[in-house]
Design an enzyme around this catalytic site. Structure first.
Site, mmCIF file in Angstrom:
data_model
loop_
_atom_site.group_PDB
_atom_site.id
_atom_site.type_symbol
_atom_site.label_atom_id
_atom_site.label_comp_id
_atom_site.label_asym_id
_atom_site.label_seq_id
_atom_site.Cartn_x
_atom_site.Cartn_y
_atom_site.Cartn_z
ATOM 1 N N LYS A 71 10.426 7.782 -0.771
ATOM 2 C CA LYS A 71 10.586 6.624 -1.665
ATOM 3 C C LYS A 71 11.582 6.866 -2.802
ATOM 4 O O LYS A 71 12.264 5.939 -3.233
ATOM 5 C CB LYS A 71 9.232 6.203 -2.235
ATOM 6 C CG LYS A 71 8.291 5.598 -1.194
ATOM 7 C CD LYS A 71 7.045 5.079 -1.875
ATOM 8 C CE LYS A 71 6.008 4.619 -0.861
ATOM 9 N NZ LYS A 71 4.846 3.999 -1.519
ATOM 10 N N ASP A 108 4.873 -2.244 -4.054
ATOM 11 C CA ASP A 108 3.533 -1.668 -4.286
ATOM 12 C C ASP A 108 2.799 -2.398 -5.412
ATOM 13 O O ASP A 108 1.598 -2.658 -5.317
ATOM 14 C CB ASP A 108 3.635 -0.180 -4.616
ATOM 15 C CG ASP A 108 3.937 0.664 -3.384
ATOM 16 O OD1 ASP A 108 3.593 0.220 -2.271
ATOM 17 O OD2 ASP A 108 4.517 1.755 -3.534
#
Ligand code: ATR
Length: 281
Positions: A71, A108
């Site tokens: 990420k 997220d």
């Protein structure tokens, strides 16, 4: 369904990737909406992220999700980032634009709050939230809570310096609580969020007395393997509303699906049941 030569392509990049539930989630939606597309696991070694991200658009990919450990590398590899990605410092959703350049987003925080809003629409926003942990997941939770209007976020982490660093990013919202004082910090809270790895399969449970927690508070464990962590179990036993992390996983997948496959997918009970089948309770 059968895929044609014109199928839209997307996937999930990680290393290792075989544990990822994303292909099952997107596969469910592709079938449910009868879309000519494929969503595949992309096993990319850490040293190859940059090169792979340049190659995927040339192979016709419209975009891809990014999972551990890529990420942060994805954050660096894209050409432009959303405000959420900038703030969280990580990218989990890449979209190929018309000119071939890469847009990086982080969904997220969206997944975290969309799940909470769907499952507990009246969650107490007007009271302090206690967030346990100070890693990437805590960062996403803090971003989401601050955006949702939570004025006071209490941050507790085993390593106090990490909590301090995170709290410094939301100086108006966040305050640090000592890890040892986490149980007392539940006093008056409307929400308790576990973003640590404690309670995951193979890890120690999160030790946390809930006696000080108000009866109407919500306990949100973002762990989803197992679905019912000791924390979620303890919360339910004393009558608090409790959420596991599966809903967050499902909701964070929706923006990418919409961008790549052109349809807003729903997080339905049927989807949840189809994914739960393969998760230890
Ligand atoms: P992520 O980015 O997925 O949130 P991470 O950065 O590895 O993952 O963070 C994991 C979190 O779990 C951290 O808050 C970590 O605490 P430290 O910052 O002190 O490492 C927490 N954690 C992991 N194991 C723990 C344990 N045994 N006791 C308390 N906290 C723990």
């Amino acid at each position: 369904m059968m895929i044609s030569g014109a199928a839209r392509l997307a996937g999930v990049a990680g290393w290792p990737i075989s544990h990822s539930r994303s292909p099952a989630i997107h596969g469910y939606w592709l079938e449910a909406y009868d879309i000519d597309g494929a969503y595949v696991p992309l096993a990319i070694q850490p040293n190859d992220v940059e090169e792979a991200f340049r190659a995927l658009p040339k192979l016709g990919f419209r975009g891809w999700n990014v999972t551990l450990p890529h990420k942060e590398a994805a954050f660096r590899a894209v050409d432009e980032r959303s405000a959420a990605a900038e703030r969280i410092g990580a990218v989990n959703t890449v979209t190929v634009r018309e000119d071939g350049s890469l847009h990086g987003d982080n969904t997220d925080a969206y997944g975290f709050i969309a799940n909470l809003d769907q499952r507990v629409p009246d969650w107490p926003k007007d009271r302090p939230a206690l967030v346990l942990g100070a890693g990437g997941a805590a960062r996403a939770a803090c971003f989401a809570l601050a955006e949702a209007g939570v004025a006071n976020i209490r941050l507790a982490n085993r390593t106090a310096d990490r909590a301090k660093a995170l709290a410094a990013e939301w100086p108006e919202h966040a305050e640090v609580v000592a890890w040892e004082d986490r149980a007392a910090a539940a006093d008056g809270a409307g929400l308790v969020v576990n973003t640590t790895s404690l309670g995951m399969q193979g890890k120690a449970p999160l030790e946390m007395a809930l006696d000080a927690l108000p009866a109407d508070a919500v306990v949100y464990d973002i762990v989803y393997v197992p679905l019912t962590t000791p924390l979620v179990h303890a919360a339910k036993v004393r009558g608090n509303r409790a959420l596991d992390g599966l809903g967050m996983l499902l909701h964070q997948a929706t923006p990418g699906f919409k961008r790549w496959f052109g349809r807003q997918p729903s997080v339905t009970e049927d989807l949840i049941q189809s994914i739960i089948k393969d998760i230890p309770q």
